[in-house]
Design a protein around this motif. Structure first.
Motif, mmCIF file in Angstrom:
data_model
loop_
_atom_site.group_PDB
_atom_site.id
_atom_site.type_symbol
_atom_site.label_atom_id
_atom_site.label_comp_id
_atom_site.label_asym_id
_atom_site.label_seq_id
_atom_site.Cartn_x
_atom_site.Cartn_y
_atom_site.Cartn_z
ATOM 1 N N GLN A 1 23.600 16.676 30.683
ATOM 2 C CA GLN A 1 24.363 17.151 30.551
ATOM 3 C C GLN A 1 25.782 16.317 30.784
ATOM 4 O OE1 GLN A 1 25.172 20.913 32.358
ATOM 5 N NE2 GLN A 1 27.024 21.194 31.362
ATOM 6 N N ASP A 2 26.237 15.486 31.073
ATOM 7 C CA ASP A 2 27.701 15.305 31.486
ATOM 8 C C ASP A 2 27.793 13.362 31.848
ATOM 9 O OD1 ASP A 2 29.466 14.383 32.404
ATOM 10 O OD2 ASP A 2 29.737 15.172 33.795
ATOM 11 N N TYR B 1 29.670 11.454 31.936
ATOM 12 C CA TYR B 1 30.596 10.922 32.161
ATOM 13 C C TYR B 1 29.166 10.092 33.342
ATOM 14 C CZ TYR B 1 34.165 11.595 29.318
ATOM 15 O OH TYR B 1 34.991 11.837 27.977
ATOM 16 N N ASP C 1 33.560 17.232 22.137
ATOM 17 C CA ASP C 1 34.771 18.045 21.601
ATOM 18 C C ASP C 1 33.462 18.283 20.416
ATOM 19 O OD1 ASP C 1 37.032 18.192 22.868
ATOM 20 O OD2 ASP C 1 37.464 15.333 22.383
ATOM 21 N N VAL C 2 34.048 19.758 20.027
ATOM 22 C CA VAL C 2 33.058 20.182 19.211
ATOM 23 C C VAL C 2 32.771 18.958 17.851
ATOM 24 C CG1 VAL C 2 33.722 22.723 19.551
ATOM 25 C CG2 VAL C 2 35.463 21.143 17.623
ATOM 26 N N SER C 3 33.823 17.915 17.156
ATOM 27 C CA SER C 3 33.777 17.410 16.411
ATOM 28 C C SER C 3 32.735 15.631 16.933
ATOM 29 C CB SER C 3 35.114 16.366 15.795
ATOM 30 O OG SER C 3 35.358 15.569 16.975
ATOM 31 N N VAL C 4 32.204 15.491 17.865
ATOM 32 C CA VAL C 4 31.541 14.766 18.568
ATOM 33 C C VAL C 4 30.480 15.527 18.578
ATOM 34 C CG1 VAL C 4 31.093 13.055 20.159
ATOM 35 C CG2 VAL C 4 33.445 13.683 19.968
ATOM 36 N N GLN C 5 30.774 16.776 18.830
ATOM 37 C CA GLN C 5 29.391 17.207 19.380
ATOM 38 C C GLN C 5 28.511 17.449 17.873
ATOM 39 O OE1 GLN C 5 28.349 21.511 20.796
ATOM 40 N NE2 GLN C 5 29.357 21.760 19.184
ATOM 41 N N ALA C 6 29.458 17.248 16.646
ATOM 42 C CA ALA C 6 28.639 17.602 15.368
ATOM 43 C C ALA C 6 28.514 16.238 15.377
ATOM 44 C CB ALA C 6 29.459 17.663 14.402
ATOM 45 N N GLU C 7 29.122 14.495 16.142
ATOM 46 C CA GLU C 7 27.805 13.653 15.173
ATOM 47 C C GLU C 7 26.743 13.227 16.062
ATOM 48 O OE1 GLU C 7 31.071 11.042 16.480
ATOM 49 O OE2 GLU C 7 32.562 12.234 14.578
ATOM 50 N N LEU D 1 24.646 15.906 17.037
ATOM 51 C CA LEU D 1 24.137 16.687 16.496
ATOM 52 C C LEU D 1 22.905 16.344 15.355
ATOM 53 C CD1 LEU D 1 25.222 20.359 17.589
ATOM 54 C CD2 LEU D 1 23.319 19.420 18.673
ATOM 55 N N ASN D 2 23.558 15.826 14.440
ATOM 56 C CA ASN D 2 23.104 15.287 13.824
ATOM 57 C C ASN D 2 22.484 13.557 14.096
ATOM 58 O OD1 ASN D 2 24.524 16.475 12.063
ATOM 59 N ND2 ASN D 2 25.967 15.367 11.210
ATOM 60 N N VAL E 1 24.294 26.035 18.929
ATOM 61 C CA VAL E 1 24.191 25.114 18.708
ATOM 62 C C VAL E 1 21.815 24.986 18.830
ATOM 63 C CG1 VAL E 1 23.471 22.656 20.147
ATOM 64 C CG2 VAL E 1 25.960 23.738 20.510
#
Lengths: 310, 257, 290
Positions: free
Chosen positions: B93-94, B96, B177-183, B185-186, B208
């Motif tokens: 998950q994390d 970091y 972040d959502v924009s990174v999440q999209a990357e 997931l793609n 998701v």
């Protein structure tokens, strides 16, 4: 300090190469991480002060025969107990007319020898015991930690005394005795660190790569424990020097005529009221070096503390 | 061939617990599910529902479990073999917390390759970095020099560099972040197509899971309360009241106001 | 009537070894008796903006602004001592994780009482009474029991309610909530938001709601500032967020997977360098509107 840090600062390109955000080789990545640590340490004036004193101590120890104004063992009974500055004795002379300054300079070799050996051995024993106990858990943990507790239960100097009297007086035995009494706290620290690290996701991740316990402990846990041990060792250094001096003072460490600082104080205690410098000079030397180690230790904590590197 | 054609991962009546006696906590109760080869299976639930514990039981990180877990036709026993780890990998998950703070990306990847004795580590590292969309300039960086999304790409690279068949995803984008999440997931979608991977994904985010998975199990307090098809989920058709509650909460967040 | 809060040209800079990091750059906004959302991704400067209002920027960070006016009074001109009177008393802040905001070895009730007594000269008895009332107000069923409990005995949702109770008890004019529900499950999230909404409305407070979650902000706030790289790139009514014009906001909205609608690929946000350098949009609204 000037001996240590001349090269990278003078060359801007080398500096850039070292702080680059995109290293191109393993070596550069490694050097770069050291260099950043160095920059952080450098920004701490107290730590740099401590480091400077230790560098000076190293220098003096290495070049004692050339730096010392006199032979540390040469006696001159005509010039006994001269106060500082008199008769060419900068720090004065002791009860046998030996130059105290020269004896301190040669004595720094013994001090560094003891400190170096203890600093190498005690944390390593502690690291082995602590990480194994912390990572493996179960009965290994119980057995190892009880042994640690037994050692911790003894008063430090008393255990060292018993050990030295059993093995005979001498620097090597003093070192062994100090190591024997010094490792348990390191084992505790290493174990505590290991207990927090072992449940971190990155340890789970490497476990899922199929790595065994041995590999995880030595390659993944050790590097993270070492920094807190290094900090602790530098902070403990003062105590180690004092224990060594204490053993010397009791006549169980370095033997006369060896110019060990503790032994020098011991020899001078008869004259403490009338000839203060005989005791004060080695005392000041012990104080300065202990302080230097402490300051450096504090600075290293800021650089190495893994919790801060986020 | 194995039974139940094309089933890669199967759990039958799996229970997982922590502690013994009075302090025993049952984290997963009687969970059964099966994932087809090349399929994506989603486990959703709120915190404490036991969804991540299921993954931990499969990977051997949760030692106390009962029931039957079958991976690639092999029933798992007490310990996991190196062979198991070469087939099943996990993304945490994390990002970091899942990368060793003192190891460069290169170090992380070469160690994985070394542990599974892959030849040509250099070539493989270059290729996997390409595959997860990281430029070669990242190779010798430390995790603290990377952003969260880049770290997660490294974590995916670490899992995939040894070419596993099953990838367990534990909330892989919830820390991003959502924009990174999209990357990410793609990227996961692309990698699945390229490498015909099987995914078992855990998430609290229904959108998701709905995007990634074709079959979904809803967990609540350690139990799988409902298995449903993604089509049913999208049309908000759920039988179990808890599932309905979850769906409503997710949809409502957008509709209020 | 004036704004509750008006911020003009606020900047926060962090000097580092590799140059100055401009975390917040020249932003201006106002807050009336409304719910103002600040959204942005990590590193956009939204949290730092929240802290800057309370002058809680840690060294070596540097805060500059033309003014930060709380009901006409410039907070920048106050001494650190006077500022302490503002924090918690006039402006309160709720953080993301209640676990880190509550003292683990102190009973919950005592902590709330203490927070109250710091700002209001009341007897202990009165403080206890007020605390119980407040715990009731955040819909805690058994306030006496919670009063005596320790923080670790509480779930995340309960912890956040307790934080809200603690922050609202001195009756502040403004509440700054920094990701107050991000650590909570969706079902719990809803409850906490509703409680916060009710209290803020009843008391006629201003709320600054900082979040990364566009859904929550658009559902919960009146007005939204969208931040990117330390600037406000767009401001709009929250319920019109889905019609936002700035490509960054649009990109964010599009990159979210939708539960009811399936897409093969999610749209990737294409970042434009110009967004970083474009001047900040003012978030100040005319007074009459409030």
């Amino acid at each position: 300090m000037s001996e240590l840090n001349t090269s990278p600062e003078t060359k801007q390109s080398l500096h850039d190469w070292l702080v680059s955000d995109a290293p191109t080789s393993r070596r550069q990545a490694k050097l770069s991480s050291y260099y950043r640590a160095w920059l952080t340490l450098k920004s701490n004036p107290m730590a740099m002060f401590g480091l400077a004193i230790l560098a000076a101590l190293l220098f003096i120890a290495a070049f004692a025969p050339w730096l010392a104004p006199a032979d540390p063992f040469e006696q001159d009974l005509a010039a006994r107990l001269l106060p500082p500055g008199e008769g060419g004795y900068i720090f004065g002379s002791d009860s046998l007319g030996r130059d105290i300054l020269s004896r301190l300079m040669y004595g720094s070799r013994i001090t560094l020898y003891i400190v170096g050996l203890v600093a190498l051995m005690a944390p390593i024993v502690g690291l082995f015991v602590g990480t194994a106990a912390g990572y493996l858990g179960g009965w290994v943990d119980v057995v190892l930690m009880r042994i640690t507790d037994i050692f911790l239960a003894f008063p430090r100097l008393v255990l060292a005394l018993a050990f030295v009297s059993a093995l005979g007086a001498g620097i090597e035995n003093a070192v062994l005795a100090i190591v024997l009494t010094a490792w348990p706290p390191y084992a505790r620290i290493a174990r505590a660190e290991t207990l927090t690290i072992r449940n971190a996701d990155f340890i789970h991740a490497i476990k899922l790569q199929g790595a065994g316990a041995m590999r995880i402990i030595t390659r993944h846990i050790w590097p993270l424990c070492i920094s807190s041990l290094v900090i602790r060792v530098t902070l403990d250094m003062a105590g180690i020097i004092l224990t060594a001096a204490g053993l010397g003072f009791l006549g169980l460490g370095a033997q006369p005529p060896s110019p060990e600082w503790g032994a020098m104080i011991s020899a001078g205690r008869k004259f403490i009221l009338d000839h203060w410098w005989v005791v004060t000079m080695p005392g000041l030397a012990i104080f300065t070096v202990s302080l230097a180690f402490n300051l450096l230790g504090d600075g290293l904590r800021d650089v190495l503390d893994p919790k801060k590197n986020k | 061939m194995t039974k139940g054609a094309g089933i890669e991962l199967e759990l039958e009546n799996v229970c997982v617990w922590f502690g013994e006696g009075d302090t025993r906590v049952d984290a997963v109760i009687d969970a059964s599910l099966s994932v087809k080869k090349g399929g994506s299976f989603g486990l959703v639930g709120e915190s404490g529902s036991g969804k991540s514990t299921v993954l931990r039981a499969i990977t051997g990180l949760a030692p106390d479990w009962s029931g039957k877990i079958t991976v690639l036709g092999e029933v798992l026993g007490e310990t996991r073999t190196s062979n198991f780890y070469s087939k099943v990998q996990m993304v945490f998950q994390d990002p970091y917390a899942s990368l060793h703070p003192r190891q460069t990306i290169d170090h992380v990847l070469s160690e994985s390759l070394h542990l599974h004795s892959f030849p040509d580590p250099d070539k493989r590292i270059v290729k996997i970095l390409d595959d997860v969309g990281l430029s070669q300039s990242f190779r010798f960086r430390y995790p603290h020099q990377l952003s969260g999304g880049q770290r997660q790409r490294v974590a995916i690279a670490r899992a995939l560099v040894i070419e596993p068949e099953i990838l367990l995803l534990d909330e892989p984008t919830s820390a991003l972040d959502v924009s990174v999440q999209a990357e990410i997931l793609n990227l996961l979608t692309d990698l699945q197509a390229e490498r015909s991977l099987t995914y078992l994904m855990v998430s609290h985010d229904l959108a998701v899971v709905g995007h990634m998975c074709s079959e979904i199990a809803v967990m609540n307090q350690g139990e799988i309360v409902e298995l449903l098809d993604v089509k049913d989920m999208r049309s908000l058709k759920a039988n179990h009241p808890y599932t309905q509650q979850l769906l409503e909460a997710s949809v409502q967040r957008r509709r209020v106001g | 009537m004036t704004h509750l809060l008006e911020v003009k040209n606020l900047s926060v800079n962090f000097p580092t070894r590799n140059g100055v990091v401009e975390a917040v750059r020249n932003i201006s906004f106002s807050l009336g008796k409304e719910r103002l959302g600040i959204v942005g991704e990590s590193g956009s400067g939204k949290s730092i903006t929240g802290r800057a209002i309370l002058r809680l920027i840690k060294k070596p960070g540097i805060l500059t602004a033309d003014y930060i006016k709380l009901e006409g009074q410039d907070l920048l001109k106050l001494s650190e001592r006077e500022m302490r009177g503002v924090r918690g008393h006039k402006i309160s802040m709720v953080m993301q994780d209640p676990k880190f905001s509550l003292n683990p070895v102190m009973r919950i009730g005592d902590q709330i009482c203490e927070a109250y007594q710091l700002h209001a000269r009341v007897s202990r008895k009165e403080a206890v009474k007020k605390t119980i009332e407040m715990l009731e107000a955040v819909l805690i069923r058994d306030p006496e029991r919670v009063f005596k409990a320790y923080p670790h005995e509480m779930s995340g949702g309960m912890g956040q309610r307790i934080m809200i109770a603690m922050m609202l008890i001195p009756d502040p004019q403004i509440l700054i909530a920094d990701e107050p529900t991000s650590a909570l499950d969706v079902t719990v999230q809803k409850e906490v938001l509703e409680i916060m909404d009710k209290l803020v409305r009843e008391r006629g407070m201003g709320l600054i709601f900082i979040s990364h979650d566009l859904n929550v902000v658009s559902a919960f706030c009146d007005r939204v500032l969208i931040m990117y790289a330390g600037r406000i790139v767009e401001t709009c009514r929250a319920d019109k967020l889905s019609e936002a014009k700035h490509p960054y906001t649009q990109g964010l909205l599009k990159s979210m997977p939708q539960l009811e609608r399936r897409v093969d690929r999610l749209e990737i946000l294409q970042r434009d360098e110009a967004w970083r350098t474009a001047p900040s949009i003012s978030g100040i609204v005319d007074v009459e509107q409030a």
